[in-house]
Design an enzyme around this catalytic site. Structure first.
Site, PDB file in Angstrom:
ATOM      1  N   LYS A 209       0.803  -1.273   0.226  1.00  0.00           N
ATOM      2  CA  LYS A 209      -0.207  -0.248   0.047  1.00  0.00           C
ATOM      3  C   LYS A 209       0.905   1.200  -0.032  1.00  0.00           C
ATOM      4  O   LYS A 209       1.483   1.745   0.693  1.00  0.00           O
ATOM      5  CB  LYS A 209      -0.975   0.099   1.166  1.00  0.00           C
ATOM      6  CG  LYS A 209      -2.162   0.803   0.910  1.00  0.00           C
ATOM      7  CD  LYS A 209      -1.997   2.316   0.864  1.00  0.00           C
ATOM      8  CE  LYS A 209      -1.718   3.016   2.216  1.00  0.00           C
ATOM      9  NZ  LYS A 209      -1.379   4.546   2.212  1.00  0.00           N
ATOM     10  N   GLU A 283       9.852   1.808  10.989  1.00  0.00           N
ATOM     11  CA  GLU A 283      10.899   2.603  10.539  1.00  0.00           C
ATOM     12  C   GLU A 283      10.304   3.977  10.723  1.00  0.00           C
ATOM     13  O   GLU A 283       9.357   4.256   9.858  1.00  0.00           O
ATOM     14  CB  GLU A 283      11.538   2.187   9.264  1.00  0.00           C
ATOM     15  CG  GLU A 283      12.001   1.188   8.791  1.00  0.00           C
ATOM     16  CD  GLU A 283      13.228   0.812   9.883  1.00  0.00           C
ATOM     17  OE1 GLU A 283      13.898   1.774  10.089  1.00  0.00           O
ATOM     18  OE2 GLU A 283      13.622  -0.343   9.931  1.00  0.00           O
TER      19      GLU A 283
END
Ligand code: NAD
Length: 512
Positions: A209, A283
């Site tokens: 996505k 992250e």
């Protein structure tokens, strides 16, 4: 250039999204809309996850010899490089990154990541046999520590205990399963490839996505996946916004979410995934320190500023060292050197090869960074460079490189991630004070120590609470070294054997 996509990539084919909504692509240098893609729904995500699950169970992908999977990854890398001009220009049109950086980070950075994991598979051992260990001295009478509850077939005697010394275990590394990949807009192809490369190498299948700002280049990646000949459903790409991301995270048939983005969204994902017992790698954001020790070579420091502190992309880089810590003894010298370097950078059209600083990625980014410029001024920091739009540019989401001096580390502009070309300079008394200030942050992603004494710099680096730190360099670590954060900057690692390992689960097959 006009890109209007109606389709998303599911089960190896392009098909119409069920979504009525569209995501517009707006060129941040011109503020013009030049394309759009489907704003996919939870139903589209569901279909993509089913395709990924079917491919995981039935395509044979997880069971291919690792060296066979490597061939697909190498092919994909080659195709991405073949399409370099189109991919790099499209990403520049979507997010405003200067063209040379777009090519270096996204095209070659992406291809290198696919190739790294492909090469890794050449020597990777999926299984190892471990003889059991007998811990020394734990039981003086020789008892193994567990009851002999089962006699092995045909012995008629006491069981050789499987936790004792005779068992041999096959420890096998298996792919996690279906991985949901959710990324931001700043280095879209690089963020995808570091996850996709590791996931595919491990034998996982994936649903990607992309960020709503960079949907179009993800469709180019889907075309490259087709060209590389991956089995249908191994990679699925569904354009969409935050709702599509939420649907992917919440989907019960997704085994792992690999996310890059803001710490706020990372936390939401961790909460949801924790409740569902899904694996995650996160992250997230950063506010890294660039520590200029008093013996630093200021030429090396200032040469690195465009990449180490602006990340090659107007500061829209998670790992950028945007908090500069300068010794009181050389404070004005450091500030003056920064101003001299940053004021020499050419600001302009990101497609022009001579441009060094382009626009911010979107009007939302422009508003966010402008807001921080006002906060900094209100907090009493001194603007010594920039502080608003660059002179002479009246169109596009441009903010001039900005330096705030006389900054206290407790100010919001020193603590919060601005994600723009805004550097703050904080004075320190001595090395201990510099380390204390560097660690006085909710984040811990990157960082740099500048000094002529590499050993001293390394010792300072050892004490900074961060995932990655350079001595006289602010670049990314090489491909074989892990990248990731501590504290609010994330969980888990990307790249290197550690990054590959995130996509594996060990299974023990015990034999006596
Ligand atoms: P963001 O967190 O708003 O969005 C990132 C992605 O998550 C987008 O695709 C978005 O649609 C999706 N998303 C948003 N809400 C979601 C939810 N609740 N559930 C699932 N998905 C959701 O971040 P952004 O503004 O696009 O990107 C900027 C941020 O990314 C910065 O904080 C930056 O530091 C961070 N970043 C980190 C790294 C790294 O490697 N550590 C690299 C690049 C960017």
């Amino acid at each position: 250039m006009e890109y209007n996509y109606q389709e998303i990539f599911i089960g190896g084919a392009f098909e119409r999204s069920t979504a009525p909504g569209r995501l517009d692509a707006i060129n941040p240098a011109t503020e013009e809309t030049f394309g759009s893609a489907p704003d996919s729904t939870a139903a589209d995500i569901d279909k993509a996850v089913r395709a990924a699950r079917a491919a995981f169970r039935m395509s044979g992908w997880p069971h291919l010899a690792p060296t066979e999977r490597a061939k697909f990854l190498h092919r994909l890398a080659d195709i991405v490089v073949e399409k370099q001009d189109e991919i790099a220009a499209l990403i520049t049109a979507e997010n405003g990154m200067i063209l040379s950086a777009s090519k270096a980070f996204n095209v070659f950075g992406g291809a290198l990541r696919f190739n790294y994991f492909a090469d890794f598979l050449e020597t990777w051992q999926q299984e190892e046999i471990r003889p059991a260990v007998a811990p020394k001295g734990a039981f003086a009478d020789g008892h193994s520590g567990t009851p002999a509850f089962r006699a092995p077939v045909g012995t008629g005697g006491t069981s050789p205990d499987t936790m004792g010394s005779t068992a041999r275990t096959i420890v096998r590394q298996e792919p996690v399963g279906v991985v949901g990949i959710i990324v931001p807009w700043n280095v879209p192809l690089s963020s995808i490839s570091v996850k996709l490369g590791a996931a595919l190498a491990a034998g996982c299948t994936a649903v990607i996505k992309p960020s709503p700002e960079t949907s179009l280049d993800a469709i180019l990646l889907a075309e490259a996946i087709v060209e590389a000949g991956f089995p249908p459903g191994v990679v699925n790409i569904v354009t969409g916004g935050d709702e599509a991301g939420k649907a992917l995270v919440a989907h019960p048939d997704v085994n792992m979410i690999a996310f890059t983005g803001s710490s706020a969204v990372g936390r939401q994902i961790a909460r949801q995934a924790g409740g569902d017992l899904k694996k995650v790698t996160l992250e997230l954001g950063g506010k890294s320190a660039g520590i200029v020790l008093e013996d630093a070579d200021l030429d090396i420091f200032t040469e690195g500023l465009p990449t180490a502190s602006l990340g090659g992309y107007s500061g829209q880089s998670c790992r950028a060292s945007t908090r500069i810590l300068a010794p009181r003894s050389r404070y004005s010298e450091v500030v003056d050197a920064m101003v001299a370097k940053l004021s020499s950078l050419r600001i302009g059209d990101p497609l022009d090869p001579t441009t060094q600083v382009g626009p911010l990625a979107s009007s939302a980014q422009y508003e966010r960074v402008s807001g921080y410029l006002e906060i900094g001024k209100a907090e009493g920091a001194r603007v010594v460079l920039g502080g608003g739009r660059p002179a002479g540019i009246d169109r596009g989401f441009y903010i001039a490189p900005t330096v705030f001096a006389d900054v206290d580390n407790r100010m919001r502009i020193a603590q919060e991630e601005i994600f723009g070309p805004v550097l703050v300079v904080i004075p320190f008394d001595d090395e201990e004070d510099a380390i204390r200030i560097a660690n006085d942050s909710d984040y811990g992603l990157g960082g740099t120590v500048f000094t002529k004494d590499e050993e001293r710099g390394t010792n300072v680096a050892r004490r900074v609470e961060t995932g990655t730190i350079g001595v006289n360099t602010g670049g990314m670590p090489p491909l074989n070294s892990p990248f990731g954060g501590v504290k609010n900057s994330g969980l888990g690692r990307e790249m290197g054997p550690e990054g590959f390992g995130e996509y594996l689960v060990p299974k023990s097959i015990v034999r006596v």
